[in-house]
Write an enzyme that holds these catalytic residues in place. Structure first.
Site, PDB file in Angstrom:
ATOM      1  N   VAL A  60       0.743  -1.098   0.037  1.00 43.71           N
ATOM      2  CA  VAL A  60      -0.108   0.084   0.064  1.00 43.71           C
ATOM      3  C   VAL A  60       0.939   1.382  -0.048  1.00 43.71           C
ATOM      4  CG1 VAL A  60      -0.292   0.040   2.640  1.00 43.71           C
ATOM      5  CG2 VAL A  60      -1.976   1.101   1.091  1.00 43.71           C
ATOM      6  N   CYS A  61       0.413   2.327  -0.730  1.00 46.51           N
ATOM      7  CA  CYS A  61       1.101   3.708  -0.676  1.00 46.51           C
ATOM      8  C   CYS A  61      -0.169   4.594  -0.445  1.00 46.51           C
ATOM      9  CB  CYS A  61       1.755   3.981  -1.790  1.00 46.51           C
ATOM     10  SG  CYS A  61       0.875   3.962  -3.371  1.00 46.51           S
ATOM     11  N   ARG A  62      -0.033   5.725  -1.046  1.00 43.23           N
ATOM     12  CA  ARG A  62      -0.901   6.786  -0.819  1.00 43.23           C
ATOM     13  C   ARG A  62      -2.159   6.713  -1.598  1.00 43.23           C
ATOM     14  NH1 ARG A  62      -2.576  11.333  -3.310  1.00 43.23           N
ATOM     15  NH2 ARG A  62      -0.651  11.482  -4.495  1.00 43.23           N
TER      16      ARG A  62
END
Length: 109
Positions: A60-62
């Site tokens: 996951v990232c932004r």
């Protein structure tokens, strides 16, 4: 590198999914999933030995762009990984828990 990477949307993410958060430290500090492990994308090549052995590992990232690149890279290295589409923005919008390490109000931008 393939343009297609395994992807899951937040509503379809298993509740106990092992998460690897690849955002930068300031983003992590602003708010993250309670069970996520933090390993910034910029540090990944030098810290591969720290990757959890979970199969698959959800990344996951932004918003899902960096995590898609990380998943493609991990797949090239033989690691089973899945991109979390929409990232922490969709995670927070879906009402999933977001915490900070210092107890301040989470800020997912």
């Amino acid at each position: 590198m393939s343009d297609q990477v395994p992807t899951v949307r937040v509503p379809d993410l298993p509740a106990d999914a092992p998460l690897l958060d690849v955002r930068e430290p300031d983003e992590w500090t602003a708010g993250h999933a309670p069970t996520a492990r933090h390993l910034p994308m910029s540090e990944l090549p030098g810290r591969m030995s720290e990757l959890p052995a979970d199969d698959p590992l959800y990344v996951v990232c932004r918003s899902g762009g960096r995590s898609a690149r990380v998943v493609a890279y991990l797949a090239q290295q033989g690691y089973p990984a899945v991109n979390v589409a929409g990232g922490m923005q969709d995670w927070a919008a879906a009402g999933r828990d977001v915490i900070t390490d210092d107890g301040s109000a989470p800020r997912i931008a």
